[in-house]
Motif scaffolding. Structure first.
Motif, mmCIF file in Angstrom:
data_model
loop_
_atom_site.group_PDB
_atom_site.id
_atom_site.type_symbol
_atom_site.label_atom_id
_atom_site.label_comp_id
_atom_site.label_asym_id
_atom_site.label_seq_id
_atom_site.Cartn_x
_atom_site.Cartn_y
_atom_site.Cartn_z
ATOM 1 N N MET A 96 7.410 -0.236 12.384
ATOM 2 C CA MET A 96 7.525 -0.749 13.580
ATOM 3 C C MET A 96 7.275 -1.202 14.827
ATOM 4 N N ALA A 97 5.629 -1.255 15.134
ATOM 5 C CA ALA A 97 5.351 -1.058 16.365
ATOM 6 C C ALA A 97 6.129 -1.174 17.310
ATOM 7 N N GLN A 98 6.478 -0.763 18.789
ATOM 8 C CA GLN A 98 6.949 -0.561 19.642
ATOM 9 C C GLN A 98 5.563 -1.332 20.984
ATOM 10 N N VAL A 99 4.649 -0.993 20.584
ATOM 11 C CA VAL A 99 3.529 -1.627 21.636
ATOM 12 C C VAL A 99 2.463 -2.846 22.067
ATOM 13 N N PRO A 100 2.645 -3.482 23.107
ATOM 14 C CA PRO A 100 2.029 -4.901 22.693
ATOM 15 C C PRO A 100 0.111 -4.058 22.240
ATOM 16 N N GLY A 101 0.473 -5.788 21.637
ATOM 17 C CA GLY A 101 -0.471 -5.861 20.895
ATOM 18 C C GLY A 101 -1.016 -4.599 19.768
ATOM 19 N N VAL A 102 -0.263 -4.268 19.571
ATOM 20 C CA VAL A 102 -0.195 -2.545 18.019
ATOM 21 C C VAL A 102 0.725 -3.907 17.099
ATOM 22 N N PRO A 103 -0.083 -3.997 16.190
ATOM 23 C CA PRO A 103 0.865 -4.954 14.615
ATOM 24 C C PRO A 103 1.829 -3.396 13.992
ATOM 25 N N ASN A 104 3.032 -4.308 13.315
ATOM 26 C CA ASN A 104 3.522 -3.624 12.498
ATOM 27 C C ASN A 104 2.591 -3.421 10.991
ATOM 28 N N LEU A 105 3.283 -2.039 10.899
ATOM 29 C CA LEU A 105 2.574 -2.497 9.089
ATOM 30 C C LEU A 105 4.150 -2.402 7.677
ATOM 31 N N ALA A 106 4.773 -1.836 8.215
ATOM 32 C CA ALA A 106 5.889 -2.076 7.833
ATOM 33 C C ALA A 106 6.376 -3.141 6.366
ATOM 34 N N GLY A 107 6.252 -2.742 5.067
ATOM 35 C CA GLY A 107 6.138 -3.268 4.206
ATOM 36 C C GLY A 107 4.338 -4.471 3.728
ATOM 37 N N GLN A 108 3.288 -3.934 4.573
ATOM 38 C CA GLN A 108 2.062 -4.045 4.354
ATOM 39 C C GLN A 108 1.547 -4.576 3.150
ATOM 40 N N LYS A 109 0.924 -5.011 2.789
ATOM 41 C CA LYS A 109 0.161 -4.481 1.166
ATOM 42 C C LYS A 109 -0.744 -3.769 1.457
ATOM 43 N N LEU A 110 -0.818 -3.015 0.764
ATOM 44 C CA LEU A 110 -1.195 -1.684 -0.138
ATOM 45 C C LEU A 110 -2.674 -2.298 0.411
ATOM 46 N N ASP A 111 -3.290 -2.777 -0.713
ATOM 47 C CA ASP A 111 -4.732 -2.767 -0.427
ATOM 48 C C ASP A 111 -5.278 -3.524 0.343
ATOM 49 N N TYR A 112 -5.041 -3.956 1.242
ATOM 50 C CA TYR A 112 -4.797 -4.694 2.869
ATOM 51 C C TYR A 112 -5.249 -3.508 4.184
ATOM 52 N N LEU A 113 -4.039 -2.671 3.938
ATOM 53 C CA LEU A 113 -3.560 -1.772 4.443
ATOM 54 C C LEU A 113 -5.318 -0.798 4.011
ATOM 55 N N ARG A 114 -5.523 -0.863 3.330
ATOM 56 C CA ARG A 114 -6.611 0.439 2.729
ATOM 57 C C ARG A 114 -7.842 -0.242 2.918
ATOM 58 N N ASP A 115 -8.046 -1.324 3.117
ATOM 59 C CA ASP A 115 -9.226 -1.916 3.020
ATOM 60 C C ASP A 115 -9.403 -1.914 4.888
ATOM 61 N N ALA A 116 -8.344 -2.360 5.508
ATOM 62 C CA ALA A 116 -7.869 -2.318 7.325
ATOM 63 C C ALA A 116 -9.199 -0.805 8.263
ATOM 64 N N LEU A 117 -7.597 -0.252 6.729
ATOM 65 C CA LEU A 117 -8.026 1.339 7.148
ATOM 66 C C LEU A 117 -9.883 2.096 7.670
ATOM 67 N N LYS A 118 -9.875 1.582 6.386
ATOM 68 C CA LYS A 118 -11.578 1.694 6.450
ATOM 69 C C LYS A 118 -12.792 1.859 7.348
ATOM 70 N N GLN A 119 -11.859 -0.305 7.557
ATOM 71 C CA GLN A 119 -12.847 -1.109 8.498
ATOM 72 C C GLN A 119 -12.640 -0.471 10.340
ATOM 73 N N TYR A 120 -11.219 0.322 10.291
ATOM 74 C CA TYR A 120 -11.358 0.983 11.603
ATOM 75 C C TYR A 120 -12.071 1.783 11.129
ATOM 76 N N ARG A 121 -11.889 3.223 10.620
ATOM 77 C CA ARG A 121 -13.105 4.053 9.926
ATOM 78 C C ARG A 121 -14.409 4.636 10.858
ATOM 79 N N ASP A 122 -14.931 2.640 10.137
ATOM 80 C CA ASP A 122 -16.454 2.587 10.517
ATOM 81 C C ASP A 122 -16.741 1.990 11.351
ATOM 82 N N GLY A 123 -16.059 1.349 12.311
ATOM 83 C CA GLY A 123 -16.709 0.482 13.539
ATOM 84 C C GLY A 123 -16.367 -1.116 13.352
ATOM 85 N N ARG A 124 -16.982 -1.408 11.825
ATOM 86 C CA ARG A 124 -16.652 -2.945 10.946
ATOM 87 C C ARG A 124 -15.134 -3.421 12.666
ATOM 88 N N ARG A 125 -13.938 -3.059 12.170
ATOM 89 C CA ARG A 125 -12.970 -2.771 13.301
ATOM 90 C C ARG A 125 -13.340 -2.984 14.691
#
Lengths: 85, 85
Positions: free
Chosen positions: B21-50
């Motif tokens: 549960m994020a407390q920083v502006p612009g930062v998303p909450n992650l609690a209870g987020q879909k597992l497959d979505y989180l996995r994919d988003a993390l890889k996108q942030y790691r490789d710069g697609r995001r």
């Protein structure tokens, strides 16, 4: 009372659910997500910085005001815990 | 019991909160987020697609296994409703 139901909600709801609890694999929950994050993410999907064709097709024609209305709607919904595996 | 606390959690928790549960502006909450979505988003942030420099700095050195552990942790947390304006 919360925000009024956005006129553009139908297309979003098909994948994200009307209250932002997604039932489609790979699709994120939006209920209770941070408003500023949702606003920014929607603009990124619209302009292709987040390159997801389904999202670009869905919101490409929408105005900033449309996106703002949708962000407010989903941010105001109460999240539930689906018990992800 | 849920997943064990990831060894790499500290860096994430600084902005997203230990339970997602994020407390920083612009930062998303992650609690209870879909597992497959989180996995994919993390890889996108790691490789710069995001393209979010803070995320790339944080997870650039992490392995797929590290990212999977973090995705499982946050997905398993119960979201709460913060009453976004």
């Amino acid at each position: 009372a919360g925000p009024a139901k956005p006129t553009r909600l139908g297309l979003c709801a098909a994948c994200h659910g009307e209250t932002g609890m997604a039932q489609v694999p790979g699709v994120p929950n939006l209920a209770g997500q941070k408003l500023d994050y949702l606003r920014d993410a929607l603009k990124q999907y619209r302009d292709g910085r987040r390159n997801v064709p389904q999202m670009r097709a869905a919101i490409g024609p929408m105005s900033d005001a449309d996106l703002d209305e949708l962000a407010r709607w989903f941010s105001a919904q109460a999240p539930s815990h689906q018990g992800n595996p």
